[in-house]
Design a protein around this motif. Structure first.
Motif, PDB file in Angstrom:
ATOM      1  N   ASP A  67       0.669  -1.019  -0.095  1.00  0.00           N
ATOM      2  CA  ASP A  67      -0.351   0.052  -0.096  1.00  0.00           C
ATOM      3  C   ASP A  67       0.787   0.961  -0.150  1.00  0.00           C
ATOM      4  OD1 ASP A  67      -3.385  -1.500   0.979  1.00  0.00           O
ATOM      5  OD2 ASP A  67      -0.720  -2.653   1.551  1.00  0.00           O
ATOM      6  N   GLY A  68       2.539   1.268   0.648  1.00  0.00           N
ATOM      7  CA  GLY A  68       2.820   2.576   0.482  1.00  0.00           C
ATOM      8  C   GLY A  68       3.707   2.927  -0.555  1.00  0.00           C
ATOM      9  N   ALA A  69       4.000   1.570  -1.319  1.00  0.00           N
ATOM     10  CA  ALA A  69       4.169   1.754  -2.915  1.00  0.00           C
ATOM     11  C   ALA A  69       3.348   2.514  -3.501  1.00  0.00           C
ATOM     12  CB  ALA A  69       4.777   1.097  -3.108  1.00  0.00           C
ATOM     13  N   LEU A  70       1.984   1.826  -3.655  1.00  0.00           N
ATOM     14  CA  LEU A  70       0.867   2.178  -4.346  1.00  0.00           C
ATOM     15  C   LEU A  70       1.103   3.926  -4.387  1.00  0.00           C
ATOM     16  CD1 LEU A  70      -0.783   2.007  -6.118  1.00  0.00           C
ATOM     17  CD2 LEU A  70      -2.912   2.080  -4.792  1.00  0.00           C
ATOM     18  N   ALA A  71       0.980   4.411  -2.904  1.00  0.00           N
ATOM     19  CA  ALA A  71      -0.135   5.852  -1.942  1.00  0.00           C
ATOM     20  C   ALA A  71       1.302   6.924  -2.752  1.00  0.00           C
ATOM     21  CB  ALA A  71       0.834   5.897  -0.742  1.00  0.00           C
ATOM     22  N   LEU A  72       2.732   5.906  -2.610  1.00  0.00           N
ATOM     23  CA  LEU A  72       4.205   7.022  -2.994  1.00  0.00           C
ATOM     24  C   LEU A  72       3.663   7.041  -4.708  1.00  0.00           C
ATOM     25  CD1 LEU A  72       6.460   5.527  -0.545  1.00  0.00           C
ATOM     26  CD2 LEU A  72       6.232   7.976  -0.960  1.00  0.00           C
ATOM     27  N   GLY A  73       3.016   6.008  -5.089  1.00  0.00           N
ATOM     28  CA  GLY A  73       2.662   6.074  -6.651  1.00  0.00           C
ATOM     29  C   GLY A  73       1.941   6.816  -7.480  1.00  0.00           C
ATOM     30  N   MET A  74       1.102   7.526  -6.756  1.00  0.00           N
ATOM     31  CA  MET A  74       0.306   8.378  -7.220  1.00  0.00           C
ATOM     32  C   MET A  74       0.809   9.810  -6.774  1.00  0.00           C
ATOM     33  SD  MET A  74      -3.156   6.087  -5.294  1.00  0.00           S
ATOM     34  CE  MET A  74      -4.189   7.198  -5.272  1.00  0.00           C
ATOM     35  N   MET A  75       1.201   9.944  -5.402  1.00  0.00           N
ATOM     36  CA  MET A  75       2.377  11.087  -5.532  1.00  0.00           C
ATOM     37  C   MET A  75       2.940  11.426  -6.235  1.00  0.00           C
ATOM     38  SD  MET A  75       3.470  10.919  -1.537  1.00  0.00           S
ATOM     39  CE  MET A  75       2.633  10.530   0.164  1.00  0.00           C
ATOM     40  N   HIS A  76       3.453  10.371  -7.026  1.00  0.00           N
ATOM     41  CA  HIS A  76       5.026  10.543  -8.704  1.00  0.00           C
ATOM     42  C   HIS A  76       3.846  11.313  -9.062  1.00  0.00           C
ATOM     43  CE1 HIS A  76       7.520   9.825 -10.964  1.00  0.00           C
ATOM     44  NE2 HIS A  76       6.982   9.758 -12.127  1.00  0.00           N
ATOM     45  N   VAL A  77       2.452  10.528  -9.817  1.00  0.00           N
ATOM     46  CA  VAL A  77       1.623  11.187 -10.525  1.00  0.00           C
ATOM     47  C   VAL A  77       1.175  12.667 -10.529  1.00  0.00           C
ATOM     48  CG1 VAL A  77      -0.189  10.958 -12.266  1.00  0.00           C
ATOM     49  CG2 VAL A  77       1.030   8.761 -11.692  1.00  0.00           C
ATOM     50  N   ILE A  78       0.887  12.361  -9.154  1.00  0.00           N
ATOM     51  CA  ILE A  78       0.062  13.863  -9.216  1.00  0.00           C
ATOM     52  C   ILE A  78       1.152  14.750  -9.329  1.00  0.00           C
ATOM     53  CG2 ILE A  78      -0.719  15.109  -7.176  1.00  0.00           C
ATOM     54  CD1 ILE A  78      -1.965  12.544  -6.636  1.00  0.00           C
ATOM     55  N   LEU A  79       2.186  14.955  -8.833  1.00  0.00           N
ATOM     56  CA  LEU A  79       3.039  15.904  -8.519  1.00  0.00           C
ATOM     57  C   LEU A  79       3.622  16.125 -10.091  1.00  0.00           C
ATOM     58  CD1 LEU A  79       4.783  15.387  -6.026  1.00  0.00           C
ATOM     59  CD2 LEU A  79       3.922  16.973  -6.076  1.00  0.00           C
ATOM     60  N   ASN A  80       3.620  14.649 -10.847  1.00  0.00           N
ATOM     61  CA  ASN A  80       4.235  14.890 -12.046  1.00  0.00           C
ATOM     62  C   ASN A  80       3.427  15.616 -13.156  1.00  0.00           C
ATOM     63  OD1 ASN A  80       6.094  14.202 -13.010  1.00  0.00           O
ATOM     64  ND2 ASN A  80       5.656  12.527 -14.190  1.00  0.00           N
ATOM     65  N   GLU A  81       1.909  15.769 -13.329  1.00  0.00           N
ATOM     66  CA  GLU A  81       1.263  16.344 -13.755  1.00  0.00           C
ATOM     67  C   GLU A  81       0.342  17.556 -12.521  1.00  0.00           C
ATOM     68  OE1 GLU A  81      -1.371  13.389 -14.434  1.00  0.00           O
ATOM     69  OE2 GLU A  81      -0.608  12.232 -15.202  1.00  0.00           O
ATOM     70  N   GLY A  82       1.053  18.381 -12.018  1.00  0.00           N
ATOM     71  CA  GLY A  82       0.745  18.800 -11.633  1.00  0.00           C
ATOM     72  C   GLY A  82      -0.847  18.803 -11.013  1.00  0.00           C
ATOM     73  N   LEU A  83      -1.349  18.432 -10.280  1.00  0.00           N
ATOM     74  CA  LEU A  83      -2.297  18.226  -9.852  1.00  0.00           C
ATOM     75  C   LEU A  83      -2.979  18.166  -7.897  1.00  0.00           C
ATOM     76  CD1 LEU A  83      -3.025  14.469 -11.927  1.00  0.00           C
ATOM     77  CD2 LEU A  83      -4.284  17.053 -12.998  1.00  0.00           C
ATOM     78  N   GLU A  84      -1.360  19.113  -8.173  1.00  0.00           N
ATOM     79  CA  GLU A  84      -1.312  19.408  -6.158  1.00  0.00           C
ATOM     80  C   GLU A  84      -2.294  20.502  -5.675  1.00  0.00           C
ATOM     81  OE1 GLU A  84       0.994  19.225  -8.331  1.00  0.00           O
ATOM     82  OE2 GLU A  84       2.743  20.612  -7.612  1.00  0.00           O
ATOM     83  N   ASP A  85      -2.783  20.721  -5.116  1.00  0.00           N
ATOM     84  CA  ASP A  85      -2.925  22.044  -4.055  1.00  0.00           C
ATOM     85  C   ASP A  85      -1.894  22.753  -3.360  1.00  0.00           C
ATOM     86  OD1 ASP A  85      -4.509  24.186  -3.306  1.00  0.00           O
ATOM     87  OD2 ASP A  85      -6.005  23.101  -3.141  1.00  0.00           O
TER      88      ASP A  85
END
Ligand code: SF4
Length: 751
Positions: A239-257
């Motif tokens: 699960d931890g790997a998935l959460a970090l992978g989601m962060m990677h995509v979110i940041l890569n695509e500028g989807l963070e707030d």
């Protein structure tokens, strides 16, 4: 509590279900003229209970009035050895004694043990058999502090997740249950909402009727997963790997707030750098998902508003579970999901209930004990090791021994728990409990896997039979549970038991004479004007609670006009005052502590990625039954029937079964270095390949007198020193005819 449609001869009493469940339901008990409870129903006025109960408690009177209830104190007969007793014949090992005789004998024995070995040789063992504030911990804590008994580190269930959440947010708060209906995306992460948080389910359904989607992340296809729009059957412990992978995509695509991050969080730049390492391809290799699925999940999560994560405690019962929860908990802070009503997340709401624990527990009494100080603490997840005291006689104990440099355990006092069934490394626990020199007392409602090892068995009450006050870890209501019926036979509540024992030990402190209502008032910190003095409870009086049954915490009193949304403003109770992506607490412990201030994925030792997988290649999920509460209810025939499909079954992927020549219904042997089970193969293609699953049951109701915990480990979680029930490797083979013969003999399973 008056009820307009109740005949005058009947009473309706407001109680609270005290089983270990986030919902803490208001339960209305109808009692007839003879004082017998004739009906239990969910309180329709409670905004979360909404008038219904789960399948476990809807037929609660089967439990209260079960012919097998323990009704009298019992003492082990002379010359009857400790060990498994045949179900239904346990009485033969014991003789009935009076409460006076039992209490005097127990007090005398505890005194003698304390004098000979020191009071720390006495170990209380309890957990959440009741989560009522008094029943869970009040008079018992006073008693053991005054005695100088070892303290118990109660980490078996939720500590890793709790520590992790608090490292990020400082306090366990979450999106109100009622607001889940507003979400457009609900991610149930290790959360079997339909199975064991069922009062959230109507909110999920409402959200879906409004166009929301439900994604379930869980290695096992729970009934919640089966109802989801998308079930991601992730590999256990990734699960931890998935959460970090989601962060990677979110940041890569500028989807963070960015605005929320700037205002409310700490350590963003460092987290962003860390997340860069977790490409979807790497994460896919760990989780068993495809890289495209990791991307899709991250995008959907970050672009849907409101999006809420219902994170439950299954995720954290793995070696790396604390870090996994930390990483998942950071996601709503990264996307600013807390800003949108109905968005955010929830692991637990328990941080909102600020009971006066000091007044209840009275740790100051330890100063009056023979130790003159607080006693050592023994981790409950290491019970087997503590009882076996493995290093005794071999040149001293290992530094990591749960006993430290204190005395061996000579007395075990069990209440609110059934360690013979629920503690990890069951064979070690049983070996320890079978010691002839160990004095064991068990306060229980039924004969269990633990009472089989007791010197004294004392009858305990259910929540219908005593008074308590309760919060919740799934909502924001304080509730009073009023005694509805007299206890059957001579069953007695915890508060009475430990008050009486204190008297017989000669403890003269006035606090041991407190009644249940005295303790309720102390828990609430009732002041001279009759109101609570505790944070968010100042509007509550005892009279209001008696009249209304449930009262919301102050911040939740006007949910429509002033909805509660946590973590919208600071400062938060973290070192930086902000949501911590980078943990200053962990950083302060230094590199020697081995705790990374940033989340990272480290595969579990007991996983397919470890060396041990060469010998034991299958990941074992010791899952919980929907219709039991851990081991509670598993002895009742009605509940067992509801679980019939998977009773005594090992669920295995068809590919893993075929590779071992196993067919549906074959008897199989499952083993590792800790133990062996015999179960019936049940092919399940929804499991990830390489994962097998077995359900927690009572050991004495299982083949060979062992349950899934014969295979689980005493290794502790990375944060919080919790149990690692879901990090266990095993191998499986078709059982031989000798195994089959043994099983038939032991369990009478010829049919
Ligand atoms: S077990 Fe949970 S859902 Fe069932 S009645 Fe108790 S609190 Fe409610």
């Amino acid at each position: 509590m008056p009820a307009t449609d109740t005949p005058a001869t009947l009473r309706v009493v407001h109680t609270v279900c005290s089983h270990d469940c986030p919902d803490s339901c208001g339960v209305l008990v109808t009692v007839n003229e003879q004082g017998r409870a004739i009906k239990v129903a969910g309180d329709p006025a409670h905004p979360v209970t909404q008038g219904f109960l789960c399948g476990k408690v809807a037929k609660y009177l089967d439990r209260v009035y079960a012919p097998s209830r323990l009704l009298y104190p019992l003492k082990r007969k002379p010359n009857v050895a400790k060990g498994p007793l045949e179900r239904g014949r346990e009485h033969e090992a014991f003789e009935r004694v009076s409460w006076d005789e039992a209490q005097d004998a127990i007090a005398a024995k505890l005194k003698a043990i304390a004098e000979e070995f020191g009071p720390e040789s006495i170990l209380p063992y309890s957990y959440a058999g009741t989560i009522g504030v008094l029943g869970y911990g009040s008079m018992d804590r006073r008693f053991f502090h005054r005695l100088g008994a070892s303290q118990l580190d109660r980490t078996i269930c939720s500590e890793a997740g709790g520590v992790a959440w608090n490292l990020v947010y400082g306090k366990k708060l979450g999106t109100p249950a009622e607001d889940f209906r507003l979400a457009k995306l609900i991610v149930a992460w290790g959360a079997n909402i339909h199975g064991n948080n069922v009062h959230l389910w109507p909110m999920v359904e409402q959200a879906r009727r409004n166009g929301g989607r439900l994604i379930v992340i869980d290695p096992y296809r729970t009934r919640t997963a089966a109802l989801a729009d998308w079930h991601i059957a992730i590999r256990p412990g990734t699960d931890g790997a998935l959460a970090l992978g989601m962060m990677h995509v979110i940041l890569n695509e500028g989807l963070e707030d960015r605005a929320y991050i700037a205002e409310m969080t700490h350590g963003f730049e460092r987290l962003a750098e860390r997340a860069r390492e977790y490409t979807p391809e790497r994460v896919a290799a760990w989780t068993g998902m495809t890289a495209a699925e990791v991307e899709q999940l991250a995008r959907e999560y970050a672009t849907t508003r409101p999006a809420v994560i219902r994170l439950n405690y299954g995720v954290q019962r793995a070696e790396n579970g604390g870090t996994a929860v930390r990483a998942i908990a950071m996601l709503p802070a990264l996307t600013g999901a807390w800003k949108h009503r109905g968005g955010g997340g929830s692991l637990s709401t328990s941080g909102a209930f600020q009971w006066d624990r000091k007044a209840l527990d009275r740790p100051d009494l330890a100063l009056k004990s023979p130790l003159g100080r607080l006693a050592r603490t023994v981790n409950m997840c290491s019970l087997g090791e503590a009882l076996e005291d493995r290093d005794q006689g071999s040149g001293g104990r290992d530094q990591k021994s749960p006993l430290g440099d204190g005395p061996p355990v000579k007395a075990l006092f069990v209440y609110n728990s059934n360690p013979g069934a629920v503690a990890p490394n069951q064979n070690a626990v049983k070996t320890g409990m079978a010691r002839a020199d160990l004095f064991t007392v068990v306060h229980e409602q039924f004969f269990t896997d633990t009472t089989d090892y007791a010197d004294y068995v004392l009858p305990a009450t259910t929540f219908l039979e005593h008074t308590d006050v309760q919060g919740a870890y799934g909502h924001y209501f304080v509730q009073l549970s009023q005694q509805a019926i007299a206890p059957p036979g001579e069953a007695r509540p915890n508060v009475w038991l430990f008050g009486e024992l204190a008297r017989r030990m000669g403890f003269e402190d006035a606090c041991f004479g407190d009644s249940e209502m005295d303790l309720v008032a102390q828990a609430l910190g009732i002041g001279p004007d009759g109101h609570s003095t505790r944070p968010e409870m100042e509007h509550i009086t005892l009279d209001d609670l008696k009249r209304d049954g449930h009262i919301p915490l102050a911040f939740h009193r006007e949910p429509e006009t002033k909805p509660f949304q946590p973590y919208l403003s600071g400062p938060l109770p973290t070192p930086s005052g902000k949501i911590e992506f980078y943990s200053e607490t962990l950083a302060a412990q230094g590199p020697d502590a081995g705790l990374d201030p940033l989340p990272a994925f480290v595969p579990n030792v007991e996983s397919r990625f470890g060396e041990l997988a060469k010998r034991f290649p299958l990941e074992f999920l010791s899952r919980k039954a929907d219709n039991y509460m851990n081991s509670t209810f598993a002895n009742l025939d009605g509940h067992r029937r509801m679980e019939a499909k998977t009773n005594q079954a090992l669920e295995i992927h068809p590919a893993d079964a075929s590779a071992r020549g196993i067919a549906e219904g074959d008897l199989v042997r499952i083993w590792n270095d800790r133990g062996t089970l015999l179960l019936k193969a049940m092919l399940n293609a929804s499991l990830p390949p390489g994962v097998v699953a077995g359900k927690l049951d009572w050991a004495k109701l299982s083949a060979g007198g062992a349950n899934v915990n014969a295979l689980t480990s005493e290794r502790l979680t990375d944060l919080g020193a919790g149990a690692t029930f879901y990090s266990a490797l095993v191998e499986v083979e078709k059982a031989g005819t000798r195994d089959l013969g043994n099983r038939i003999r032991e369990q009478g399973l010829a049919s």
